[in-house]
Write a protein that holds these residues in place. Structure first.
Motif, PDB file in Angstrom:
ATOM      1  N   ALA A  32       0.834  -1.193   0.000  1.00  0.00           N
ATOM      2  CA  ALA A  32       0.000   0.000   0.000  1.00  0.00           C
ATOM      3  C   ALA A  32       0.867   1.240   0.000  1.00  0.00           C
ATOM      4  CB  ALA A  32      -0.898  -0.011   1.247  1.00  0.00           C
ATOM      5  N   PRO A  33       0.429   2.331  -0.647  1.00  0.00           N
ATOM      6  CA  PRO A  33       1.220   3.550  -0.655  1.00  0.00           C
ATOM      7  C   PRO A  33       1.405   4.099   0.746  1.00  0.00           C
ATOM      8  CG  PRO A  33      -0.852   3.824  -1.895  1.00  0.00           C
ATOM      9  CD  PRO A  33      -0.809   2.423  -1.392  1.00  0.00           C
ATOM     10  N   ARG A  34       2.615   4.493   1.074  1.00  0.00           N
ATOM     11  CA  ARG A  34       2.915   5.042   2.389  1.00  0.00           C
ATOM     12  C   ARG A  34       3.678   6.349   2.229  1.00  0.00           C
ATOM     13  NH1 ARG A  34       4.282  -0.251   2.424  1.00  0.00           N
ATOM     14  NH2 ARG A  34       6.470   0.217   2.064  1.00  0.00           N
ATOM     15  N   TRP A  57       2.293  -0.133 -12.746  1.00  0.00           N
ATOM     16  CA  TRP A  57       3.733   0.115 -12.592  1.00  0.00           C
ATOM     17  C   TRP A  57       4.041   0.541 -11.164  1.00  0.00           C
ATOM     18  CZ3 TRP A  57       6.522   4.664 -11.640  1.00  0.00           C
ATOM     19  CH2 TRP A  57       7.860   4.685 -12.039  1.00  0.00           C
ATOM     20  N   LEU A  58       3.222   1.447 -10.636  1.00  0.00           N
ATOM     21  CA  LEU A  58       3.411   1.906  -9.256  1.00  0.00           C
ATOM     22  C   LEU A  58       3.184   0.759  -8.268  1.00  0.00           C
ATOM     23  CD1 LEU A  58       1.543   5.330  -9.474  1.00  0.00           C
ATOM     24  CD2 LEU A  58       3.973   5.048  -8.985  1.00  0.00           C
ATOM     25  N   GLU A  59       2.117  -0.004  -8.482  1.00  0.00           N
ATOM     26  CA  GLU A  59       1.804  -1.106  -7.576  1.00  0.00           C
ATOM     27  C   GLU A  59       2.931  -2.131  -7.527  1.00  0.00           C
ATOM     28  OE1 GLU A  59      -1.469  -4.715  -6.938  1.00  0.00           O
ATOM     29  OE2 GLU A  59      -1.671  -3.333  -8.638  1.00  0.00           O
ATOM     30  N   TYR A  60       3.455  -2.496  -8.681  1.00  0.00           N
ATOM     31  CA  TYR A  60       4.533  -3.483  -8.733  1.00  0.00           C
ATOM     32  C   TYR A  60       5.762  -2.981  -7.990  1.00  0.00           C
ATOM     33  CZ  TYR A  60       8.374  -6.306 -10.513  1.00  0.00           C
ATOM     34  OH  TYR A  60       9.485  -7.108 -10.594  1.00  0.00           O
ATOM     35  N   HIS A  61       6.159  -1.751  -8.252  1.00  0.00           N
ATOM     36  CA  HIS A  61       7.391  -1.252  -7.642  1.00  0.00           C
ATOM     37  C   HIS A  61       7.250  -1.026  -6.138  1.00  0.00           C
ATOM     38  CE1 HIS A  61       8.657  -0.425 -11.886  1.00  0.00           C
ATOM     39  NE2 HIS A  61       9.749  -0.955 -11.376  1.00  0.00           N
ATOM     40  N   ARG A  62       6.049  -0.708  -5.699  1.00  0.00           N
ATOM     41  CA  ARG A  62       5.838  -0.665  -4.242  1.00  0.00           C
ATOM     42  C   ARG A  62       6.045  -2.055  -3.649  1.00  0.00           C
ATOM     43  NH1 ARG A  62       0.868   2.748  -5.525  1.00  0.00           N
ATOM     44  NH2 ARG A  62       1.533   4.899  -5.083  1.00  0.00           N
ATOM     45  N   ALA A  63       5.554  -3.072  -4.343  1.00  0.00           N
ATOM     46  CA  ALA A  63       5.639  -4.448  -3.841  1.00  0.00           C
ATOM     47  C   ALA A  63       7.072  -4.934  -3.731  1.00  0.00           C
ATOM     48  CB  ALA A  63       4.836  -5.386  -4.742  1.00  0.00           C
ATOM     49  N   ILE A  64       7.986  -4.402  -4.561  1.00  0.00           N
ATOM     50  CA  ILE A  64       9.383  -4.847  -4.485  1.00  0.00           C
ATOM     51  C   ILE A  64      10.241  -3.906  -3.637  1.00  0.00           C
ATOM     52  CG2 ILE A  64       9.236  -6.021  -6.710  1.00  0.00           C
ATOM     53  CD1 ILE A  64      11.061  -3.678  -7.793  1.00  0.00           C
ATOM     54  N   GLY A  65       9.613  -2.958  -2.947  1.00  0.00           N
ATOM     55  CA  GLY A  65      10.350  -2.169  -1.972  1.00  0.00           C
ATOM     56  C   GLY A  65      10.684  -0.746  -2.344  1.00  0.00           C
ATOM     57  N   VAL A  66      10.208  -0.243  -3.470  1.00  0.00           N
ATOM     58  CA  VAL A  66      10.446   1.165  -3.814  1.00  0.00           C
ATOM     59  C   VAL A  66       9.607   2.034  -2.883  1.00  0.00           C
ATOM     60  CG1 VAL A  66      10.209   2.946  -5.599  1.00  0.00           C
ATOM     61  CG2 VAL A  66      10.988   0.652  -6.215  1.00  0.00           C
ATOM     62  N   THR A  67      10.230   3.049  -2.295  1.00  0.00           N
ATOM     63  CA  THR A  67       9.564   3.853  -1.274  1.00  0.00           C
ATOM     64  C   THR A  67       9.189   5.253  -1.734  1.00  0.00           C
ATOM     65  OG1 THR A  67      11.756   4.477  -0.429  1.00  0.00           O
ATOM     66  CG2 THR A  67      10.654   2.621   0.637  1.00  0.00           C
ATOM     67  N   TRP A  83      -2.492  11.902  -6.583  1.00  0.00           N
ATOM     68  CA  TRP A  83      -1.404  10.981  -6.297  1.00  0.00           C
ATOM     69  C   TRP A  83      -1.319  10.684  -4.811  1.00  0.00           C
ATOM     70  CZ3 TRP A  83       0.494   8.832 -10.515  1.00  0.00           C
ATOM     71  CH2 TRP A  83       0.434   9.543 -11.719  1.00  0.00           C
ATOM     72  N   SER A  84      -0.800   9.512  -4.487  1.00  0.00           N
ATOM     73  CA  SER A  84      -0.634   9.107  -3.097  1.00  0.00           C
ATOM     74  C   SER A  84       0.614   9.766  -2.508  1.00  0.00           C
ATOM     75  CB  SER A  84      -0.532   7.579  -3.017  1.00  0.00           C
ATOM     76  OG  SER A  84       0.464   7.114  -3.892  1.00  0.00           O
ATOM     77  N   PRO A  85       0.778   9.700  -1.172  1.00  0.00           N
ATOM     78  CA  PRO A  85       1.868  10.436  -0.517  1.00  0.00           C
ATOM     79  C   PRO A  85       3.274  10.032  -0.948  1.00  0.00           C
ATOM     80  CG  PRO A  85       0.207   9.775   1.080  1.00  0.00           C
ATOM     81  CD  PRO A  85      -0.144   9.094  -0.199  1.00  0.00           C
ATOM     82  N   ASP A  86       3.451   8.817  -1.470  1.00  0.00           N
ATOM     83  CA  ASP A  86       4.796   8.393  -1.860  1.00  0.00           C
ATOM     84  C   ASP A  86       5.158   8.827  -3.277  1.00  0.00           C
ATOM     85  OD1 ASP A  86       3.013   6.684  -3.098  1.00  0.00           O
ATOM     86  OD2 ASP A  86       4.169   4.863  -2.751  1.00  0.00           O
ATOM     87  N   VAL A  87       4.276   9.580  -3.940  1.00  0.00           N
ATOM     88  CA  VAL A  87       4.521  10.042  -5.305  1.00  0.00           C
ATOM     89  C   VAL A  87       4.689  11.558  -5.312  1.00  0.00           C
ATOM     90  CG1 VAL A  87       3.638  10.158  -7.669  1.00  0.00           C
ATOM     91  CG2 VAL A  87       3.171   8.141  -6.253  1.00  0.00           C
ATOM     92  N   TYR A  88       5.845  11.998  -5.819  1.00  0.00           N
ATOM     93  CA  TYR A  88       6.094  13.440  -5.967  1.00  0.00           C
ATOM     94  C   TYR A  88       6.030  13.770  -7.455  1.00  0.00           C
ATOM     95  CZ  TYR A  88       8.179  18.052  -5.270  1.00  0.00           C
ATOM     96  OH  TYR A  88       8.395  19.404  -5.230  1.00  0.00           O
ATOM     97  N   VAL A  89       5.124  14.677  -7.826  1.00  0.00           N
ATOM     98  CA  VAL A  89       4.882  14.982  -9.231  1.00  0.00           C
ATOM     99  C   VAL A  89       5.515  16.310  -9.623  1.00  0.00           C
ATOM    100  CG1 VAL A  89       3.118  15.366 -10.998  1.00  0.00           C
ATOM    101  CG2 VAL A  89       2.718  13.694  -9.181  1.00  0.00           C
ATOM    102  N   PHE A  90       6.301  16.268 -10.697  1.00  0.00           N
ATOM    103  CA  PHE A  90       6.836  17.478 -11.311  1.00  0.00           C
ATOM    104  C   PHE A  90       5.955  17.818 -12.516  1.00  0.00           C
ATOM    105  CE2 PHE A  90      10.390  15.518  -9.172  1.00  0.00           C
ATOM    106  CZ  PHE A  90      11.133  16.574  -8.653  1.00  0.00           C
TER     107      PHE A  90
END
Length: 361
Positions: A32-34, A57-67, A83-90
């Motif tokens: 889950a996004p943190r 893409w986001l779900e998969y990378h969260r599952a493998i430990g991308v923070t 966007w969820s809190p773990d995503v910073y958008v430019f």
């Protein structure tokens, strides 16, 4: 006596049910996004759309430990509120201002790409992604990120070097003097004809991959490369030089294109022997056609640095009536004898991790 046994059975069932609930909750919470904490691993990407593919893409990378994720909008408008809190958008505006004013644009290593026709095709994308990475590095330093990678939305990091498929484990094993870790890329190989491809999820539609030559025995590669290549210009239809992760604290860190980073004095670089980047450039004829149409250059030669992309662009712009048949012949693995031989030799690999990790929540 009968009542006591009934109570015992109920108690055991309760214990089993509690165990299942705990396991499921652990899986859900782990992906889950943190809100990110200091340290950890971040991924940067320049995205053309906020599609289902990006969500997966986001779900998969969260599952493998991308923070942490640094997303650069390409024609998506202002979508930061979604966007969820773990995503910073430019925003595109922020990226454009940096591309206009960045000193790197005029540096010797980037100037040849930025000074020519940098408004379309390969040069334009190369310059945008490189300068976007400058912003990602700056933000990663502020966020206290330990490692940063650039991964496109048609790519997934595959941390095969970790028994738990955790990218953090792979990077944590690196010696402190290592600045950069290269992940060789594998290329997705579709196995079904275009008219049968109904799977809307790009990452679930293909489980067969060509392995990078760096992960194949030299003699084996020499023997089987032509069979895997078929009538195409190269072994891989897209790029073959992998992607790298950089230690954000490395002195003098800067992007060196979309695939590599540079550090002061050169730094130390290693290549993973198991982990890889899974690349999905041509999973269907429809996606291949979309890829070709992304280029609006008048001269097809400016559309890409890759030989197959140029063949593809010419095919799409020319007589495209038989495009699906042409694609199936050149790209789809429809020969079971060849497929099994290449799998047995280790030139092909069967990878199910994306299918298992995406959509589990």
């Amino acid at each position: 006596m009968y009542q006591v046994r009934r109570k015992g059975v109920s108690h055991n069932r309760l214990i089993a049910l509690t165990f299942v609930i705990v396991v499921v909750a652990t899986v859900v919470l782990s992906s889950a996004p943190r809100r990110p904490s200091r340290g950890g691993v971040a991924v940067a990407s320049t995205c053309a759309s906020s599609s289902r593919q990006l969500t997966d893409w986001l779900e998969y990378h969260r599952a493998i430990g991308v923070t942490r994720f640094y997303i650069f909008e390409e024609g998506m408008g202002t979508t930061a509120g979604r966007w969820s809190p773990d995503v910073y958008v430019f925003s595109r505006k922020t990226a454009d201002e940096n591309q206009k004013n960045s000193p790197s644009r005029f540096a010797k290593w980037l100037a040849p790409y930025a000074s020519g026709n940098s408004t379309c095709g390969a040069n334009a994308l190369f310059v945008r992604q490189t300068l976007n990475l400058e912003l990602a590095i700056s933000r990663a330093k502020k966020d206290g990120i330990e490692w940063l990678l650039h991964v496109d939305v048609d790519e997934l990091v595959y941390p095969a070097g970790s028994s738990t498929l955790d990218l953090r484990d792979v990077l944590a094993r690196q010696s402190p003097h290592i600045d950069r870790v290269v992940f060789p890329n594998y290329e997705a190989v579709p196995e079904r004809p275009s008219y049968e491809l109904n799977e809307p999820n790009t990452f679930k539609s293909v489980t067969l991959f060509k392995r990078n030559h760096l992960h194949i025995d030299t003699a084996t590669y020499a023997r089987f490369a032509q069979s895997a290549r078929r009538d195409n210009p190269n072994f891989f239809l897209a790029y073959a030089n992998g992607k790298s992760a950089c230690r954000v604290s490395s002195p003098g860190l800067r992007p060196n294109g979309a695939h590599r980073f540079k550090t002061k004095g050169g730094g130390k670089e290693v290549t993973t022997s198991e982990s890889a980047i899974l690349h999905y450039p041509f999973v269907s004829a429809a996606r291949a056609r979309e890829r070709a149409h992304r280029c609006d250059c008048t001269d097809v030669k400016e559309c890409s640095m890759l030989a197959f992309d140029l063949v593809l662009a010419n095919k799409v712009r020319g007589e495209a009536a038989d495009f699906e048949s042409w694609f199936d012949e050149r790209v789809v693995e429809n020969n079971s004898t060849r497929r099994e031989a290449l799998l047995k030799a280790g030139v092909y690999a069967r990878i199910h991790a994306p299918t298992l990790l995406i959509g589990r929540t």
